[in-house]
Structure formats: C-alpha cells, structure tokens
Design a protein around this motif. Structure first.
Motif, PDB file in Angstrom:
ATOM      1  N   ARG A  17       0.856  -1.188   0.000  1.00  0.00           N
ATOM      2  CA  ARG A  17       0.000   0.000   0.000  1.00  0.00           C
ATOM      3  C   ARG A  17       0.890   1.235   0.000  1.00  0.00           C
ATOM      4  NH1 ARG A  17      -2.528   4.346   0.371  1.00  0.00           N
ATOM      5  NH2 ARG A  17      -4.695   4.487   1.116  1.00  0.00           N
ATOM      6  N   ALA A 180      -4.985   5.520   9.301  1.00  0.00           N
ATOM      7  CA  ALA A 180      -5.998   4.951   8.404  1.00  0.00           C
ATOM      8  C   ALA A 180      -5.378   3.969   7.419  1.00  0.00           C
ATOM      9  CB  ALA A 180      -6.732   6.064   7.663  1.00  0.00           C
ATOM     10  N   GLU A 183      -4.271   0.806   9.342  1.00  0.00           N
ATOM     11  CA  GLU A 183      -5.455  -0.031   9.591  1.00  0.00           C
ATOM     12  C   GLU A 183      -5.785  -0.859   8.349  1.00  0.00           C
ATOM     13  OE1 GLU A 183      -8.860   2.188  10.802  1.00  0.00           O
ATOM     14  OE2 GLU A 183      -7.774   3.260  12.378  1.00  0.00           O
ATOM     15  N   GLU A 184      -5.760  -0.206   7.204  1.00  0.00           N
ATOM     16  CA  GLU A 184      -6.065  -0.897   5.950  1.00  0.00           C
ATOM     17  C   GLU A 184      -5.084  -2.041   5.707  1.00  0.00           C
ATOM     18  OE1 GLU A 184      -5.710   0.143   1.215  1.00  0.00           O
ATOM     19  OE2 GLU A 184      -6.305   1.752   2.578  1.00  0.00           O
ATOM     20  N   SER A 187      -5.670  -4.936   8.298  1.00  0.00           N
ATOM     21  CA  SER A 187      -6.906  -5.642   7.982  1.00  0.00           C
ATOM     22  C   SER A 187      -6.737  -6.509   6.737  1.00  0.00           C
ATOM     23  CB  SER A 187      -8.051  -4.642   7.782  1.00  0.00           C
ATOM     24  OG  SER A 187      -9.257  -5.310   7.495  1.00  0.00           O
ATOM     25  N   HIS A 188      -6.093  -5.961   5.710  1.00  0.00           N
ATOM     26  CA  HIS A 188      -5.888  -6.713   4.473  1.00  0.00           C
ATOM     27  C   HIS A 188      -5.001  -7.925   4.695  1.00  0.00           C
ATOM     28  CE1 HIS A 188      -3.876  -7.782   0.686  1.00  0.00           C
ATOM     29  NE2 HIS A 188      -4.982  -7.382   0.094  1.00  0.00           N
ATOM     30  N   PRO A 193     -11.422  -7.530  11.074  1.00  0.00           N
ATOM     31  CA  PRO A 193     -12.209  -6.339  10.729  1.00  0.00           C
ATOM     32  C   PRO A 193     -11.419  -5.055  10.957  1.00  0.00           C
ATOM     33  CG  PRO A 193     -13.475  -7.860  12.098  1.00  0.00           C
ATOM     34  CD  PRO A 193     -12.067  -8.354  12.112  1.00  0.00           C
ATOM     35  N   ARG A 194     -11.806  -4.004  10.241  1.00  0.00           N
ATOM     36  CA  ARG A 194     -11.120  -2.716  10.399  1.00  0.00           C
ATOM     37  C   ARG A 194     -11.194  -2.217  11.838  1.00  0.00           C
ATOM     38  NH1 ARG A 194      -9.735   0.472   5.743  1.00  0.00           N
ATOM     39  NH2 ARG A 194      -9.239   2.111   7.233  1.00  0.00           N
ATOM     40  N   GLU A 195     -12.277  -2.527  12.546  1.00  0.00           N
ATOM     41  CA  GLU A 195     -12.397  -2.073  13.938  1.00  0.00           C
ATOM     42  C   GLU A 195     -11.271  -2.651  14.799  1.00  0.00           C
ATOM     43  OE1 GLU A 195     -15.449  -2.377  17.761  1.00  0.00           O
ATOM     44  OE2 GLU A 195     -15.939  -3.383  15.873  1.00  0.00           O
ATOM     45  N   ALA A 197      -8.414  -3.906  13.632  1.00  0.00           N
ATOM     46  CA  ALA A 197      -7.157  -3.360  13.106  1.00  0.00           C
ATOM     47  C   ALA A 197      -6.911  -1.964  13.665  1.00  0.00           C
ATOM     48  CB  ALA A 197      -7.198  -3.332  11.588  1.00  0.00           C
ATOM     49  N   GLY A 198      -7.970  -1.163  13.775  1.00  0.00           N
ATOM     50  CA  GLY A 198      -7.836   0.184  14.321  1.00  0.00           C
ATOM     51  C   GLY A 198      -7.380   0.177  15.772  1.00  0.00           C
TER      52      GLY A 198
END
Length: 268
Positions: A17, A180, A183-184, A187-188, A193-195, A197-198
């Motif tokens: 990313r 952000a 987190e992505e 999660s990937h 879930p993003r929650e 990961a956050g």
C-alpha cells in the motif's frame, strides 16, 4: 545458468500500500539504475516495498540479510572444494551483477565496513565488481541495481554508514503509515475487521510514543500483522497482543505494565 536466476523471480504480486510517491520515484531511479537506500524503522514496509517493485518491474530480486559476521566472500563468492577439486562459487552480489537482478542488502549497516566497501565500484559510473580471488572484473548487467536498507534511528555512531558509501545512493525515507492506511494494511494482511485493526494501530501509536522513554523501538506494522493473525486464528485479543506486541520488544516489568494498560484500554 538461467536456473540460477529464475529462482529469484517474484511471480505473485506482493501486497503493498503506497503512502506517498515512493513507487513513482523508485520507477524513475530504476530507469537510470540509480543505487537506492531505503531508510526507516524496523518493520515499516521497506522489504515489502522492494519485493513489490521487483515484481512490478519483472526483475529478479536477491535479498541478503546482513550481519556483523558477514565477510566480503559471503557477498562476492569463494572457492569451494568438491570431488573434482577446487571450483569458484559466485556469491549473491556477483550473481545479481552477472544476470541483471536487483540486489537488496537488508540492514547493510550491520555488516562490517570493510565488507561494504566491495559495493563501491558497483555504485558509480564504473558498474563493475572486481573478484580479487579470481582476477575477474565482472561488468554489471544492464538490468542490475543495488538497493540497501537500514534503520538510522537504531544505529550507534560506530555502526553508521560511511559518507563515502551514503553518497553513492539516492534515498527514500520510510516511516510507519498514517493510522488509516496502517489499519487498511493490517486488515488486508490478516483478515481481521477494520475495527480490530484500528485498535491494534492505536496500541502501536501509544507504544511508539514510548520510544526513547523506556523502549528502544516502537511496535512495528509487522508486529501488528502478527497480532492480527493470532486474533484471526481465534487467540483472545489481549493474549494475542501480549504475545505479538508486548513480549517481543521489552523485558522491563514497568514497560510491560504500560503496554498491558494500553492493550486493556482498547480490548477491555
């Protein structure tokens, strides 16, 4: 001899990313075969980036994990004895130079300075590698590029790169991604879930603020992925964080307590 280099090709696209213009800048650097230096903290994505770029450019990638016991022979090659007598075996740097691979020296500053000097003729207009033991002068393949990485914030003055080495490279600075984006990534890479990961990213942010105040290094993106993988495989979140985040980076009881408090803040 094609089999020598084919094993270093990356057939499947690595997930990477982008966080800035690093892909475009590296593309431009490779187009003129500029030697490149990737600078940044441990586990922030330097190795994944160079894997992605090697895949994108469709070039083989030979990675060398540098260490303080590494000699010049480990890089360029040595004579070996076999049933037929003595034969020369190329090292990873020589293979890369002969066949046009990207050679990635990971944490190059860990190697002895007398070892890193061997890369100098490959990083200027000469683009050659002298093999002193055989008398051969290897001219670098047109596709060859040298890339090094290191963590400038972690090295002592005694182990830093010489200016005569640094000034042979262009440099890309890496750091931990913005929350952000991190987190992505987590999660990937893990499937959580993003929650969740956050929450992991928030724990890392708190830990990174402790660097220099009890911690030598902060929690890396790689470590967050480890924690996420444990959670995705049904390890309770607090336990996963202790195993993958807190325990690896410190043995200090006070620091462990501080990290446990951070984990509890987000995972109860």
């Amino acid at each position: 001899m094609k089999d020598v280099i084919s094993q270093y090709r990356i057939d499947k696209e690595p997930y990477y990313r982008a966080v800035s213009d690093e892909i475009a800048v590296y593309d431009a650097a490779y187009s003129v075969r500029m030697p490149m230096m990737l600078k940044g903290p441990t586990g922030c994505g330097k190795t994944r980036f160079i894997e992605y770029m090697a895949w994108k450019l469709q070039k083989p990638l030979i990675t060398v994990a540098c260490n303080e016991d590494m000699t010049a022979s480990d890089l360029v090659g040595r004579f070996l004895l076999d049933a037929n007598g003595t034969r020369w075996q190329d090292g990873p740097l020589t293979i890369a130079a002969r066949f046009g691979a990207i050679c990635y020296l990971d944490e190059v500053v860990e190697a002895r300075q007398d070892t890193t000097v061997v890369i100098h003729p490959l990083t200027d207009n000469r683009r050659v590698l002298p093999l002193e033991k055989t008398g051969e002068l290897v001219s670098a393949h047109p596709d060859f590029q040298l890339v090094i990485s290191y963590n400038p914030g972690y090295q002592s003055v005694m182990k830093d790169l010489k200016q005569s080495t640094k000034q042979r490279f262009g440099a890309l600075d890496f750091k931990y991604p913005e929350p952000a984006i991190e987190e992505e990534i987590v999660s990937h890479e893990t499937g959580v879930p993003r929650e969740i990961a956050g929450k992991l990213v928030s724990i890392a942010k708190m830990a990174r603020n402790l660097k220099g105040h009890g911690l030598d290094e902060g929690i890396s993106t790689r470590m967050l992925i480890y924690a996420g993988n444990l959670i995705a495989n049904n390890v309770e979140a607090k336990r996963a964080c202790r195993v993958a985040l807190a325990a690896p980076i410190t043995d200090d009881p006070d620091m462990r307590d501080a990290l446990d408090a951070a984990v509890t803040t987000f995972f109860g």
